[in-house]
Design an enzyme around this catalytic site. Structure first.
Site, PDB file in Angstrom:
ATOM      1  N   GLU A 166       0.828  -1.204   0.000  1.00  0.00           N
ATOM      2  CA  GLU A 166       0.000   0.000   0.000  1.00  0.00           C
ATOM      3  C   GLU A 166       0.866   1.260   0.000  1.00  0.00           C
ATOM      4  O   GLU A 166       0.591   2.221  -0.732  1.00  0.00           O
ATOM      5  CB  GLU A 166      -0.908   0.013   1.238  1.00  0.00           C
ATOM      6  CG  GLU A 166      -1.835  -1.188   1.331  1.00  0.00           C
ATOM      7  CD  GLU A 166      -1.281  -2.338   2.141  1.00  0.00           C
ATOM      8  OE1 GLU A 166      -2.033  -2.907   2.939  1.00  0.00           O
ATOM      9  OE2 GLU A 166      -0.074  -2.659   1.967  1.00  0.00           O
ATOM     10  N   SER A 223      21.950 -45.355  -1.813  1.00  0.00           N
ATOM     11  CA  SER A 223      20.739 -44.669  -2.268  1.00  0.00           C
ATOM     12  C   SER A 223      21.004 -43.654  -3.370  1.00  0.00           C
ATOM     13  O   SER A 223      20.063 -43.014  -3.843  1.00  0.00           O
ATOM     14  CB  SER A 223      20.061 -43.958  -1.088  1.00  0.00           C
ATOM     15  OG  SER A 223      20.923 -42.982  -0.528  1.00  0.00           O
ATOM     16  N   ASP A 272      25.713 -39.022   5.418  1.00  0.00           N
ATOM     17  CA  ASP A 272      25.876 -38.496   4.062  1.00  0.00           C
ATOM     18  C   ASP A 272      26.758 -37.257   3.963  1.00  0.00           C
ATOM     19  O   ASP A 272      27.182 -36.897   2.866  1.00  0.00           O
ATOM     20  CB  ASP A 272      24.503 -38.158   3.463  1.00  0.00           C
ATOM     21  CG  ASP A 272      23.593 -39.372   3.366  1.00  0.00           C
ATOM     22  OD1 ASP A 272      24.125 -40.497   3.335  1.00  0.00           O
ATOM     23  OD2 ASP A 272      22.359 -39.185   3.323  1.00  0.00           O
TER      24      ASP A 272
END
Length: 359
Positions: A55, A171, A203
């Site tokens: 605004e 994986s 990981d």
């Protein structure tokens, strides 16, 4: 110049809002100001924390009393508090705006109440214009502000038979390059990325959002590691552009509450099965991203473990939002299904010898 309808102005305001920053504590908001005859005289949008709200941005393009008697069309109820910037309600009142139209109410404890303040100043206020469209656009932010915690997206990649890894624990990579790049883009859309200490130890991830060539994307999620074990000083995540947040707790509600206090409104959970299952079990997942690869692995390396479902009647039902093909893989996007409406209680038969009135 042609006049613009309120709905046309609201759609234009939503388009302006989409230019804003997706991440951070503030919502994306757009504003269109119409003259008394319906002509667009100014537009604005919020560009991120610390910058002018939509605004005020729109009003800044007007001079003198150009806004007097005008209508401000805003995607979100004007704020009514002092934060990094002043209240939009006071700016609209000072500008002499005669009417304010907004799509959805602000659920913020501090920032809400703008409509009441504007009405107290004798400004005509209309709410709910294109509310469904604006609610969908602001879904994540509205969810976070209503629940007082970040909105949670849980991601996992698995084989078609639900395995996150092969029997030997490997994986990389179940999914293809297109799916993996999509994950990085979704990371960049979040305020924070959350994993468990087990994932960091196994990981050693960097937890960054990267492009096709491995370059860092412009926005990086804050790395968060959940668990009581300390993250090693040599861990790659400590090289992240943002300082690591170590949430030394298994209380996920407390972890999310702390992140919310830090201004984090969206988190991307990318930990292993233990953390993923904990979020599901606690009922804290707002969006599921499941990347399915056309492979079969078998074994017991499931993408999810115990999620608190003892029987089929207790299954956590999801509503599928969409499916996408990413190379050879499938992305399934889902949200928790709404709870079914409660069954109406059976009417009580009147005891024999009564007139049926409540006793």
């Amino acid at each position: 110049m042609m006049s613009t309808t309120i709905e046309e102005a609201m759609r234009a305001a939503l388009a302006l809002a989409s230019r804003g920053v997706k991440t951070g504590p503030n919502p994306r908001v757009g504003c269109v100001i119409l003259s008394p005859d319906g002509t667009v005289i100014a537009e604005g949008w919020h560009r991120g924390a610390g910058t002018a709200h939509a605004e005020v941005d729109a009003l800044s393009h007007l001079v003198d009393d150009a806004a007097r008697g005008a209508t401000a069309v805003v995607t979100l109820e004007p704020c009514n508090h002092h934060g990094r910037t002043g209240p939009c309600t006071e700016a609209l009142i000072a500008a002499g705006v005669a009417r304010v139209v907004y799509a959805v109410a602000d659920p913020g404890h501090a920032s809400g109440g703008g409509a009441a303040r504007l009405r107290d100043a004798a400004i005509d206020v209309v709410e709910g214009v294109l509310a469904d469209e604006a609610t969908a656009f602001l879904h994540g932010w509205l969810t976070a502000m209503t629940l007082r915690r970040p909105v949670v997206t849980l991601k996992w990649a698995s084989s078609l038979d639900g395995r996150a890894a092969a029997a030997d624990g490997s994986s990389q990579w179940i999914t293809g390059t297109a799916a993996r790049q999509h994950v990085h883009e979704r990371r960049a859309d979040a305020d924070a990325i959350v994993v468990g200490t087990g994932t960091v130890i196994a990981d050693d991830p960097s937890l960054t959002a990267r492009g096709d060539a491995g370059e860092l994307l412009p926005h990086q999620p804050v790395p968060v590691v959940v668990g009581e074990r300390a993250v090693a000083a040599t861990a790659r995540v400590r090289e992240h552009p943002h300082a690591l947040i170590e949430a030394r707790s298994h209380d996920l509600d407390a972890v999310l509450a702390d992140l919310f206090k830090r201004g984090i409104r969206s988190v991307f959970v990318e930990g292993g099965p233990t953390l993923a299952s904990a979020f599901v079990r606690a009922g804290l997942v707002d969006e599921f991203l499941v990347y399915l690869a056309p492979v079969l692995l078998g074994g017991d390396r499931l993408a999810l473990g115990d999620v608190g479902v003892p029987g089929i009647a207790d299954a956590r039902r999801l509503a599928v939002e969409r499916l996408e093909i990413l190379g050879d893989d499938i992305l399934l996007v889902a949200r928790p299904a709404p709870a079914p409406p409660a069954a109406a209680a059976p009417a009580l038969s009147a005891p024999s010898g009564t007139d049926g009135r409540t006793l």
